[in-house]
Design an enzyme around this catalytic site. Structure first.
Site, PDB file in Angstrom:
ATOM      1  N   GLY A 237       0.825  -1.196   0.000  1.00 29.60           N
ATOM      2  CA  GLY A 237       0.000   0.000   0.000  1.00 29.60           C
ATOM      3  C   GLY A 237       0.858   1.244   0.000  1.00 29.60           C
ATOM      4  O   GLY A 237       1.810   1.368  -0.774  1.00 29.60           O
TER       5      GLY A 237
ATOM      6  N   GLY B 189       5.137   1.197   0.396  1.00 32.48           N
ATOM      7  CA  GLY B 189       6.107   0.694  -0.555  1.00 32.48           C
ATOM      8  C   GLY B 189       5.848  -0.739  -0.977  1.00 32.48           C
ATOM      9  O   GLY B 189       4.705  -1.198  -1.043  1.00 32.48           O
TER      10      GLY B 189
ATOM     11  N   GLY C 251      -1.871  -1.560  -7.447  1.00 31.52           N
ATOM     12  CA  GLY C 251      -1.098  -2.794  -7.417  1.00 31.52           C
ATOM     13  C   GLY C 251      -0.905  -3.391  -8.802  1.00 31.52           C
ATOM     14  O   GLY C 251       0.150  -3.963  -9.112  1.00 31.52           O
ATOM     15  N   ASP C 252      -1.912  -3.266  -9.654  1.00 31.17           N
ATOM     16  CA  ASP C 252      -1.804  -3.759 -11.031  1.00 31.17           C
ATOM     17  C   ASP C 252      -0.746  -2.971 -11.792  1.00 31.17           C
ATOM     18  O   ASP C 252       0.030  -3.538 -12.570  1.00 31.17           O
ATOM     19  CB  ASP C 252      -3.148  -3.643 -11.744  1.00 31.17           C
TER      20      ASP C 252
END
Length: 315
Positions: free
Chosen positions: A224, A227, A253-254
């Protein structure tokens, strides 16, 4: 070329508002329509940054036509697999402080022959020799929970490395089966996979090592706003950037996964790129993906074999 497969894609309707208050009539400041699903997001951001990609996905109903049209607008080549049921139309509510609320529809029910057609479509694309196969997102009803594990065997037979980004049973089964070249859980997904809390960087690193011992190669754990951690056969690395002013965390995240896969480089530099792409995504509305002008790898710091006592939430 990087090949993605998204078994449960969607058309995402994004609504930007000042603040979400239950029971009130709210004024929408901006709205948008985006192609959604984790693998779809990977293809979108790769294409935005000049990378060749092809996206395999089931397509059905009115939203299926919208999805392929939206991807075509962004230059993403799709490999649609027709299904009888309609794909999902999800809603994302983005507040001005960066808080994001997602309303995800369960998705279609795939018949057994439709699931087989999806596997066959991926196998045919693997014969073209992509650099990576990315299998990402939830599974719709009708697909077996070991769908990604099956894909991993097909990819291995084709000599193509595979990355998996999922959660719950599909992630657990694929990880336990082994043979995954890159697993990308987030902090919570890794904790669920291992069955314990992971408050420190040392805990995260040891959990990643445990998943590697199941027969998997490299683990990229997104943390998140704190890092990301990368573990390969020899070292671990942590990377982070100054926290941006957030607009939406959807798809960050993608984008980090796409950044990692976007080109060859030493592990630390691939991790730097992943965090830079993911950080840039957070500054954009809804499921908008970053382009070259949004991404700043120079702002990302990388630490080799970080202090295991560091608390993740304090990074």
């Amino acid at each position: 070329m990087i090949l993605t497969v998204t078994p449960n894609p969607s058309v995402d309707h994004t609504l930007e508002i000042a603040a979400l208050t239950r029971g009130d009539v709210l004024r929408v400041q901006r709205s948008g329509l985006h192609a959604g699903g984790k693998g779809v997001n990977v293809s979108r951001v790769l294409r935005r940054n000049g990378q060749a990609t092809r996206a395999v996905l089931p397509v059905g109903g009115p939203e299926g036509g919208r999805l392929t049209a939206l991807l075509a607008e962004h230059g993403v080549v799709t490999v649609p697999v027709p299904i009888a049921a309609a794909i999902r139309g999800n809603v994302t509510i983005a507040e001005s402080d960066g808080t994001t609320t997602k309303l995800n529809v369960p998705g279609p029910v795939l018949a057994e022959d439709e699931g087989a057609a999806l596997l066959a479509a991926v196998a045919a694309e693997l014969a073209l020799g992509p650099r990576w196969l990315v299998a990402a997102g939830s599974l719709p009803s009708g697909l077996p929970a070991d769908f990604y594990a099956r894909l991993a065997r097909i990819a291995a037979d084709s000599g193509v490395p595979m990355a998996v980004d999922s959660s719950g049973a599909p992630l657990e089964i694929a990880a336990l089966a082994g043979g995954i070249d890159l697993l990308k859980p987030n902090h919570e997904e890794l904790a669920g996979l291992i069955g314990r809390d992971l408050p420190t960087i040392g805990d995260v690193a040891e959990a990643a090592r445990e998943v590697q011992r199941w027969g998997n190669s490299t683990i990229l754990v997104t943390l998140g706003g704190h890092g990301a951690l990368l573990a390969d056969a020899e070292h671990t690395w942590w990377a982070g950037a100054p926290p941006p002013v957030p607009r939406s965390t959807v798809g960050a995240g993608d984008c980090a996964l796409a950044g990692y896969l976007s080109g060859d480089a030493p592990p630390a530099e691939r991790l730097r790129r992943a965090v830079a792409w993911g950080t840039a995504a957070v500054t954009l509305p809804g499921t908008t993906v970053p382009g070259p002008d949004d991404i700043d790898p120079g702002a990302v710091g990388v630490v080799t074999d970080p202090d295991p006592a560091l608390v993740v939430k304090e990074l």
